[in-house]
Design a protein around this motif. Structure first.
Motif, PDB file in Angstrom:
ATOM      1  N   ALA A  45       0.965  -6.422   3.459  1.00 49.07           N
ATOM      2  CA  ALA A  45      -0.159  -6.574   4.377  1.00 49.07           C
ATOM      3  C   ALA A  45       0.144  -7.610   5.454  1.00 49.07           C
ATOM      4  N   ARG A  46       0.734  -8.724   5.070  1.00 46.74           N
ATOM      5  CA  ARG A  46       1.056  -9.767   6.056  1.00 46.74           C
ATOM      6  C   ARG A  46       2.006  -9.238   7.113  1.00 46.74           C
ATOM      7  N   ARG A  47       3.043  -8.559   6.668  1.00 45.16           N
ATOM      8  CA  ARG A  47       4.029  -8.057   7.628  1.00 45.16           C
ATOM      9  C   ARG A  47       3.425  -6.983   8.528  1.00 45.16           C
ATOM     10  N   ALA A  48       2.568  -6.131   7.977  1.00 46.40           N
ATOM     11  CA  ALA A  48       1.913  -5.111   8.799  1.00 46.40           C
ATOM     12  C   ALA A  48       1.045  -5.758   9.871  1.00 46.40           C
ATOM     13  N   ALA A  49       0.263  -6.762   9.477  1.00 40.60           N
ATOM     14  CA  ALA A  49      -0.595  -7.448  10.438  1.00 40.60           C
ATOM     15  C   ALA A  49       0.230  -8.179  11.491  1.00 40.60           C
ATOM     16  N   ASP A  50       1.303  -8.847  11.076  1.00 44.41           N
ATOM     17  CA  ASP A  50       2.153  -9.572  12.023  1.00 44.41           C
ATOM     18  C   ASP A  50       2.812  -8.625  13.021  1.00 44.41           C
ATOM     19  N   ALA A  51       3.021  -7.367  12.596  1.00 44.60           N
ATOM     20  CA  ALA A  51       3.607  -6.371  13.494  1.00 44.60           C
ATOM     21  C   ALA A  51       2.568  -5.732  14.410  1.00 44.60           C
ATOM     22  N   GLY A  52       1.309  -6.159  14.277  1.00 45.02           N
ATOM     23  CA  GLY A  52       0.261  -5.627  15.145  1.00 45.02           C
ATOM     24  C   GLY A  52      -0.308  -4.309  14.689  1.00 45.02           C
ATOM     25  N   LEU A  53      -0.047  -3.914  13.447  1.00 43.44           N
ATOM     26  CA  LEU A  53      -0.610  -2.680  12.916  1.00 43.44           C
ATOM     27  C   LEU A  53      -2.049  -2.916  12.465  1.00 43.44           C
ATOM     28  N   GLU A  54      -2.803  -1.837  12.339  1.00 49.44           N
ATOM     29  CA  GLU A  54      -4.231  -1.956  12.082  1.00 49.44           C
ATOM     30  C   GLU A  54      -4.664  -1.401  10.736  1.00 49.44           C
ATOM     31  N   ALA A  55      -3.853  -0.553  10.133  1.00 54.61           N
ATOM     32  CA  ALA A  55      -4.280   0.149   8.929  1.00 54.61           C
ATOM     33  C   ALA A  55      -3.139   0.228   7.931  1.00 54.61           C
ATOM     34  N   VAL A  56      -3.491   0.482   6.677  1.00 50.46           N
ATOM     35  CA  VAL A  56      -2.483   0.644   5.633  1.00 50.46           C
ATOM     36  C   VAL A  56      -2.922   1.750   4.682  1.00 50.46           C
ATOM     37  N   GLU A  57      -1.966   2.566   4.295  1.00 51.87           N
ATOM     38  CA  GLU A  57      -2.159   3.536   3.214  1.00 51.87           C
ATOM     39  C   GLU A  57      -1.496   2.945   1.972  1.00 51.87           C
ATOM     40  N   TRP A  58      -2.295   2.543   1.009  1.00 49.84           N
ATOM     41  CA  TRP A  58      -1.742   1.969  -0.210  1.00 49.84           C
ATOM     42  C   TRP A  58      -1.273   3.074  -1.147  1.00 49.84           C
ATOM     43  N   GLY A  59      -0.035   2.925  -1.632  1.00 46.94           N
ATOM     44  CA  GLY A  59       0.546   3.919  -2.517  1.00 46.94           C
ATOM     45  C   GLY A  59       0.145   3.680  -3.962  1.00 46.94           C
ATOM     46  N   ALA A  60      -0.067   4.776  -4.694  1.00 45.85           N
ATOM     47  CA  ALA A  60      -0.502   4.696  -6.087  1.00 45.85           C
ATOM     48  C   ALA A  60       0.645   4.420  -7.047  1.00 45.85           C
ATOM     49  N   ASP A  61       1.880   4.474  -6.549  1.00 44.70           N
ATOM     50  CA  ASP A  61       3.009   4.326  -7.467  1.00 44.70           C
ATOM     51  C   ASP A  61       3.262   2.875  -7.847  1.00 44.70           C
ATOM     52  N   VAL A  62       3.151   1.947  -6.879  1.00 51.36           N
ATOM     53  CA  VAL A  62       3.470   0.544  -7.138  1.00 51.36           C
ATOM     54  C   VAL A  62       2.303  -0.379  -6.803  1.00 51.36           C
ATOM     55  N   HIS A  63       1.790  -0.264  -5.588  1.00 51.76           N
ATOM     56  CA  HIS A  63       0.837  -1.254  -5.093  1.00 51.76           C
ATOM     57  C   HIS A  63      -0.593  -1.035  -5.579  1.00 51.76           C
ATOM     58  N   ALA A  64      -0.956   0.175  -5.974  1.00 47.79           N
ATOM     59  CA  ALA A  64      -2.339   0.430  -6.391  1.00 47.79           C
ATOM     60  C   ALA A  64      -2.406   1.550  -7.436  1.00 47.79           C
ATOM     61  N   PRO A  65      -1.793   1.372  -8.600  1.00 42.61           N
ATOM     62  CA  PRO A  65      -1.842   2.418  -9.631  1.00 42.61           C
ATOM     63  C   PRO A  65      -3.283   2.659 -10.093  1.00 42.61           C
ATOM     64  N   PRO A  66      -3.687   3.905 -10.253  1.00 51.04           N
ATOM     65  CA  PRO A  66      -5.085   4.180 -10.606  1.00 51.04           C
ATOM     66  C   PRO A  66      -5.496   3.654 -11.972  1.00 51.04           C
ATOM     67  N   THR A  67      -4.529   3.378 -12.839  1.00 48.37           N
ATOM     68  CA  THR A  67      -4.835   2.872 -14.182  1.00 48.37           C
ATOM     69  C   THR A  67      -4.866   1.347 -14.242  1.00 48.37           C
ATOM     70  N   GLU A  68      -4.681   0.678 -13.085  1.00 55.06           N
ATOM     71  CA  GLU A  68      -4.635  -0.787 -13.052  1.00 55.06           C
ATOM     72  C   GLU A  68      -5.658  -1.315 -12.034  1.00 55.06           C
ATOM     73  N   PRO A  69      -6.923  -1.384 -12.403  1.00 55.39           N
ATOM     74  CA  PRO A  69      -7.948  -1.788 -11.433  1.00 55.39           C
ATOM     75  C   PRO A  69      -7.724  -3.170 -10.838  1.00 55.39           C
ATOM     76  N   ASP A  70      -7.172  -4.099 -11.602  1.00 55.89           N
ATOM     77  CA  ASP A  70      -6.930  -5.433 -11.040  1.00 55.89           C
ATOM     78  C   ASP A  70      -5.888  -5.380  -9.928  1.00 55.89           C
ATOM     79  N   THR A  71      -4.872  -4.535 -10.110  1.00 58.20           N
ATOM     80  CA  THR A  71      -3.847  -4.377  -9.070  1.00 58.20           C
ATOM     81  C   THR A  71      -4.442  -3.715  -7.835  1.00 58.20           C
ATOM     82  N   VAL A  72      -5.324  -2.742  -8.056  1.00 61.16           N
ATOM     83  CA  VAL A  72      -6.002  -2.080  -6.932  1.00 61.16           C
ATOM     84  C   VAL A  72      -6.849  -3.085  -6.163  1.00 61.16           C
ATOM     85  N   ARG A  73      -7.585  -3.913  -6.886  1.00 58.20           N
ATOM     86  CA  ARG A  73      -8.409  -4.935  -6.223  1.00 58.20           C
ATOM     87  C   ARG A  73      -7.538  -5.891  -5.410  1.00 58.20           C
ATOM     88  N   ALA A  74      -6.382  -6.250  -5.954  1.00 64.58           N
ATOM     89  CA  ALA A  74      -5.484  -7.165  -5.242  1.00 64.58           C
ATOM     90  C   ALA A  74      -5.009  -6.550  -3.926  1.00 64.58           C
TER      91      ALA A  74
END
Length: 277
Positions: A45-74
């Motif tokens: 997220a930091r690098r995306a913002a520093d590059a001037g991007l506006e949006a992110v698609e979070w992937g379910a494989d590493v950054h937001a697995p559907p079985t890990e709600p705490d990771t999704v919240r993070a």
């Protein structure tokens, strides 16, 4: 300079009347988090913002697995901390009958993430090799997934990809019609080894049903180039998208060498080409 500071500077530069003939883009530049699977969500997220991007698609494989709600919240918190919009949830749901029971958890994770859209896959067999029974099963599964998504206030979008039922424009259009769900659309990306004219003709046929594009520059095969190395293709893509005048997301994916250091360069190219007329 942070992403927010970069955007403020750009807005200040646009404060006066636009020059005659200036282009207006309807695309929102963003990043697929799978581009940097090895980095923690906050760093992505930091690098995306520093590059001037506006949006992110979070992937379910590493950054937001559907079985890990705490990771999704993070991941959601990381988006908010750096002023990014979560535009979609990049799932790996392939719409097979055996997977359907997993989709409610995916929809719930998307809601928790704050994503309005879930990216899904159209089976695991190409359109020329699929049997009628397999195709019918994928259609039925997508229809039910779309119903569940609608119950959660979500849109679905198909990954436009080889070895699935969206491996050609014709098969993608047919699949969208077969499912017949108002909240189902598709992504687009340039097919591997397709010449510019062929890729643009395909997008032109599909464009009214596209909700986002995955932006990368590969040639030949999956050899990764700078985005600028296929600038003529992407200028044509954004001309088509801007003519449509319907907002959508343009998401950088799989930069050369998986190197975070090139993200700002690629993001600068994306914004410049997206404003092409």
């Amino acid at each position: 300079m942070t992403g927010r500071e970069r955007r403020e500077r750009e807005e200040q530069g646009r404060a006066g009347s636009p020059p005659a003939g200036s282009a207006t883009t309807v695309t929102r530049p963003g990043l697929c988090s799978v581009t940097f699977r090895r980095l923690p969500a906050a760093e992505v997220a930091r690098r995306a913002a520093d590059a001037g991007l506006e949006a992110v698609e979070w992937g379910a494989d590493v950054h937001a697995p559907p079985t890990e709600p705490d990771t999704v919240r993070a991941a959601r918190e990381a988006s908010g901390r750096y002023g990014l919009t979560c535009c979609s949830y990049g799932s790996y749901f392939r719409a097979t009958q055996g997977e359907l029971a997993e989709f409610p958890a995916i929809a719930q994770a998307a809601v928790l993430l704050g994503a309005p859209r879930v990216r899904v896959w159209a089976g695991g067999v190409g359109s020329s090799a699929v049997t009628p029974q397999e195709r019918s099963g994928t259609v039925t599964c997508l229809r039910e997934a779309a119903r569940i998504a609608a119950d959660h206030g979500l849109e679905l979008a198909l990954e436009f990809h080889s070895k699935t039922l969206t491996d050609t424009v014709d098969s993608t259009l047919r699949l969208l019609d077969e499912v017949g769900a108002d909240n189902l659309r598709t992504y687009w990306q340039p097919p591997l080894d397709a010449p510019d004219e062929e890729a643009l003709a395909g997008l032109s046929a599909l464009v009214d049903r596209v909700s986002a594009v995955h932006v990368f520059s590969w040639w030949p095969g999956n050899h990764r180039l700078r985005l600028a190395d296929r600038e003529d293709l992407w200028a044509g893509v954004f001309d088509l998208l801007n003519e449509r005048r319907v907002p959508l997301d343009a998401l950088l994916e799989f930069v050369p060498g998986d190197d975070p250091a090139v993200l700002t360069r690629e993001a600068d190219t994306l914004r410049r080409v997206a404003a092409h007329r």
